[in-house]
Design a protein around this motif. Sequence first.
Motif, PDB file in Angstrom:
ATOM      1  N   GLY A  23      47.872  37.756  42.318  1.00 33.32           N
ATOM      2  CA  GLY A  23      47.833  38.001  40.876  1.00 33.32           C
ATOM      3  C   GLY A  23      48.419  39.340  40.490  1.00 33.32           C
ATOM      4  O   GLY A  23      48.753  40.174  41.328  1.00 33.32           O
ATOM      5  N   HIS A  24      48.564  39.511  39.178  1.00 31.98           N
ATOM      6  CA  HIS A  24      49.142  40.758  38.666  1.00 31.98           C
ATOM      7  C   HIS A  24      48.070  41.811  38.400  1.00 31.98           C
ATOM      8  O   HIS A  24      48.274  42.981  38.619  1.00 31.98           O
ATOM      9  CB  HIS A  24      49.865  40.494  37.337  1.00 31.98           C
ATOM     10  N   GLY A  25      46.938  41.352  37.870  1.00 37.32           N
ATOM     11  CA  GLY A  25      46.016  42.328  37.304  1.00 37.32           C
ATOM     12  C   GLY A  25      46.674  42.930  36.088  1.00 37.32           C
ATOM     13  O   GLY A  25      47.886  42.798  35.905  1.00 37.32           O
ATOM     14  N   ALA A  26      45.901  43.562  35.240  1.00 31.88           N
ATOM     15  CA  ALA A  26      46.518  44.159  34.054  1.00 31.88           C
ATOM     16  C   ALA A  26      45.677  45.305  33.546  1.00 31.88           C
ATOM     17  O   ALA A  26      45.544  45.505  32.349  1.00 31.88           O
ATOM     18  CB  ALA A  26      46.713  43.109  32.961  1.00 31.88           C
ATOM     19  N   ASN A  27      45.130  46.056  34.467  1.00 35.99           N
ATOM     20  CA  ASN A  27      44.349  47.213  34.047  1.00 35.99           C
ATOM     21  C   ASN A  27      45.216  48.451  34.187  1.00 35.99           C
ATOM     22  O   ASN A  27      45.915  48.620  35.182  1.00 35.99           O
ATOM     23  CB  ASN A  27      43.088  47.352  34.901  1.00 35.99           C
ATOM     24  N   CYS A  28      45.135  49.335  33.197  1.00 40.88           N
ATOM     25  CA  CYS A  28      46.027  50.490  33.175  1.00 40.88           C
ATOM     26  C   CYS A  28      45.384  51.743  33.737  1.00 40.88           C
ATOM     27  O   CYS A  28      45.994  52.809  33.726  1.00 40.88           O
ATOM     28  CB  CYS A  28      46.485  50.761  31.743  1.00 40.88           C
ATOM     29  N   SER A  29      44.148  51.644  34.234  1.00 43.23           N
ATOM     30  CA  SER A  29      43.474  52.879  34.636  1.00 43.23           C
ATOM     31  C   SER A  29      43.041  52.911  36.095  1.00 43.23           C
ATOM     32  O   SER A  29      42.879  53.980  36.657  1.00 43.23           O
ATOM     33  CB  SER A  29      42.262  53.131  33.742  1.00 43.23           C
ATOM     34  N   SER A  30      42.829  51.776  36.695  1.00 40.62           N
ATOM     35  CA  SER A  30      42.465  51.767  38.113  1.00 40.62           C
ATOM     36  C   SER A  30      42.987  50.470  38.711  1.00 40.62           C
ATOM     37  O   SER A  30      43.123  49.467  38.014  1.00 40.62           O
ATOM     38  CB  SER A  30      40.952  51.896  38.308  1.00 40.62           C
ATOM     39  N   VAL A  31      43.260  50.512  39.997  1.00 34.90           N
ATOM     40  CA  VAL A  31      43.915  49.364  40.617  1.00 34.90           C
ATOM     41  C   VAL A  31      42.869  48.316  40.997  1.00 34.90           C
ATOM     42  O   VAL A  31      41.798  48.648  41.518  1.00 34.90           O
ATOM     43  CB  VAL A  31      44.759  49.833  41.820  1.00 34.90           C
ATOM     44  N   GLY A  32      43.164  47.064  40.690  1.00 29.08           N
ATOM     45  CA  GLY A  32      42.190  46.004  40.910  1.00 29.08           C
ATOM     46  C   GLY A  32      42.608  45.046  41.996  1.00 29.08           C
ATOM     47  O   GLY A  32      43.793  44.881  42.277  1.00 29.08           O
ATOM     48  N   SER A  33      41.632  44.407  42.606  1.00 29.32           N
ATOM     49  CA  SER A  33      41.888  43.459  43.685  1.00 29.32           C
ATOM     50  C   SER A  33      41.009  42.237  43.498  1.00 29.32           C
ATOM     51  O   SER A  33      39.811  42.367  43.217  1.00 29.32           O
ATOM     52  CB  SER A  33      41.557  44.083  45.045  1.00 29.32           C
ATOM     53  N   VAL A  34      41.609  41.069  43.676  1.00 35.43           N
ATOM     54  CA  VAL A  34      40.829  39.834  43.589  1.00 35.43           C
ATOM     55  C   VAL A  34      39.814  39.813  44.724  1.00 35.43           C
ATOM     56  O   VAL A  34      40.150  40.061  45.883  1.00 35.43           O
ATOM     57  CB  VAL A  34      41.754  38.605  43.671  1.00 35.43           C
TER      58      VAL A  34
ATOM     59  N   ALA B  18      52.478  34.717  41.652  1.00 35.49           N
ATOM     60  CA  ALA B  18      52.102  36.118  41.419  1.00 35.49           C
ATOM     61  C   ALA B  18      51.328  36.640  42.621  1.00 35.49           C
ATOM     62  O   ALA B  18      50.112  36.468  42.713  1.00 35.49           O
ATOM     63  CB  ALA B  18      51.266  36.225  40.156  1.00 35.49           C
ATOM     64  N   THR B 123      47.035  46.896  28.962  1.00 36.15           N
ATOM     65  CA  THR B 123      45.616  46.889  28.593  1.00 36.15           C
ATOM     66  C   THR B 123      45.480  47.275  27.126  1.00 36.15           C
ATOM     67  O   THR B 123      46.125  48.224  26.669  1.00 36.15           O
ATOM     68  CB  THR B 123      44.823  47.893  29.441  1.00 36.15           C
ATOM     69  N   GLN B 210      38.424  41.678  35.361  1.00 38.93           N
ATOM     70  CA  GLN B 210      38.435  42.835  36.264  1.00 38.93           C
ATOM     71  C   GLN B 210      37.242  43.714  35.941  1.00 38.93           C
ATOM     72  O   GLN B 210      37.046  44.137  34.792  1.00 38.93           O
ATOM     73  CB  GLN B 210      39.737  43.634  36.133  1.00 38.93           C
ATOM     74  N   ILE B 257      38.090  36.931  39.961  1.00 39.37           N
ATOM     75  CA  ILE B 257      37.290  38.102  39.628  1.00 39.37           C
ATOM     76  C   ILE B 257      37.809  39.261  40.473  1.00 39.37           C
ATOM     77  O   ILE B 257      37.892  39.155  41.699  1.00 39.37           O
ATOM     78  CB  ILE B 257      35.797  37.849  39.916  1.00 39.37           C
ATOM     79  N   ARG B 258      38.185  40.326  39.780  1.00 39.89           N
ATOM     80  CA  ARG B 258      38.713  41.512  40.460  1.00 39.89           C
ATOM     81  C   ARG B 258      37.697  42.642  40.399  1.00 39.89           C
ATOM     82  O   ARG B 258      36.929  42.729  39.447  1.00 39.89           O
ATOM     83  CB  ARG B 258      39.993  42.011  39.766  1.00 39.89           C
ATOM     84  N   ILE B 259      37.749  43.480  41.386  1.00 42.17           N
ATOM     85  CA  ILE B 259      37.010  44.739  41.301  1.00 42.17           C
ATOM     86  C   ILE B 259      38.018  45.872  41.381  1.00 42.17           C
ATOM     87  O   ILE B 259      39.089  45.723  41.979  1.00 42.17           O
ATOM     88  CB  ILE B 259      35.950  44.890  42.414  1.00 42.17           C
TER      89      ILE B 259
END
Lengths: 78, 380
Positions: A23-34, B18, B123, B210, B257-259
């Motif tokens: 996935g891409h994730g789309a948070n601009c402040s911290s890196v995310g992981s599934v 992706a 975001t 996330q 679900i992302r962390i």
Amino acid sequence: MSERTIDRDERVSEDSVRAVRVGHGANCSSVGSVIDTLFATAAIGSAVLAMVAAALASEPVRVVGAKRDEDDPKKEPP
Amino acid sequence: MIVRHEPWGAWVKLESTAAIVAIDHDGVRALGLDAPHVDGPSAPIEVHMAVTSRCGAGCKGCYLDATPDGVEPPREQLIDALDAMRDAGVFTVAFGGGEPTTRADIAELAEEARARGITPVLTTSGIGLTAAKIDRLRAFAQVNVSYDGAGAEYASVRGYDGARSAESAISALAAAGVRVGVNVVLTRATFGALARTLSHARSLGACEAQLLRYKPAGRAASLDYLAQRLDAAQARALGPTLRALAAELSPDGAFPIRIDCALVPFLSADPGIDAAALARFGVFGCEAAGALAAFTVNGVVAPCSFAAPTRLRSRDLGEHARDADLARWRAYVDAPPEPCASCSIRAVCKGGCKVVATFAGAHGPDPECPRVVAHREASR
């Protein structure tokens, strides 16, 4: 950046895949992981790896990034 | 696919699906490429770029201290930054701020990123998201809306009840065909409502969630942080909570679900966590100054969005490996002290959140990590 389509005689083996970030994730402040794939059934994990293997076998290749010219074999992937 | 050679093999960004994949040298050769000798440290693969510090939301914990009259950097500065990312081989740029949708040229900036082979994501608070703004967001691969819960939970994090605006934004983006996710800040107040929050977000059309650790930066760098952060029991319960959420909301993997990187240390308390699986599924702990970099509105590089900026200009990202401040961040991660040194998830976690550690007094082990807490109690 260079782009080319390469005839590939061999497939990237599953053993060569060190990590898969989905996935891409789309948070601009911290890196995310599934994380839910860790808790999913083995079938879902296998499906993810199969999807990755198919893409690695079929997509044309572009190489990016600054050229670097020394080796440090001790370095590990993040 | 886009391949970036690394000392250990290559990062590969797939384009038909992706995903980003790390492969070893044999894998590189199987792609029909030479496996050249390259030296680290590597440039980031993901950059978080603040495209404005302008925002009218006034969230009490804003890490950027954004205000309605904040700075909007000129487009040329951002184009230069995108050029530097392309040259360094960055895969993903996350546009943030401030409220990035206040920029009239946000769609053009996304197209500029795509033209350079970089995947743009964004975001937003969702506040004031008009039809015209939503149309501009079609240029992004994914848009995440900040949504900490319905009503009281949202207000407890932000200081005002903007939940309805966020919910409307999620629905409208999904209806417009924009891939939309939610960012949920975990605090003492929101943690217990997490299942309800994610379930509601999914029902509104969100495709993933996330979870973010609350961090003491910007306006959140105050004593109030101590009251907002997860308590010790909640930190220890993260692993089981994630397991339950995955079973309830994403049994088929359809609602990922992302962390975030800062939550990874809390998994050290979970005996059921498989460290090898964490690495296999590419979970990132602290990648500040490593796989991650942040660009401030003033056009300089920071290790991450919450950390103090360096003096390295964004347009000089190619010098990332030689910057002394960034090197200090990486040096800690490479050789952390105990109890991190012997931790089974150290290679992924990388010592936990340095922003939290620095707020607590030292650039050391994450003081809220359950393993660190236990170690310190045992040392007394």
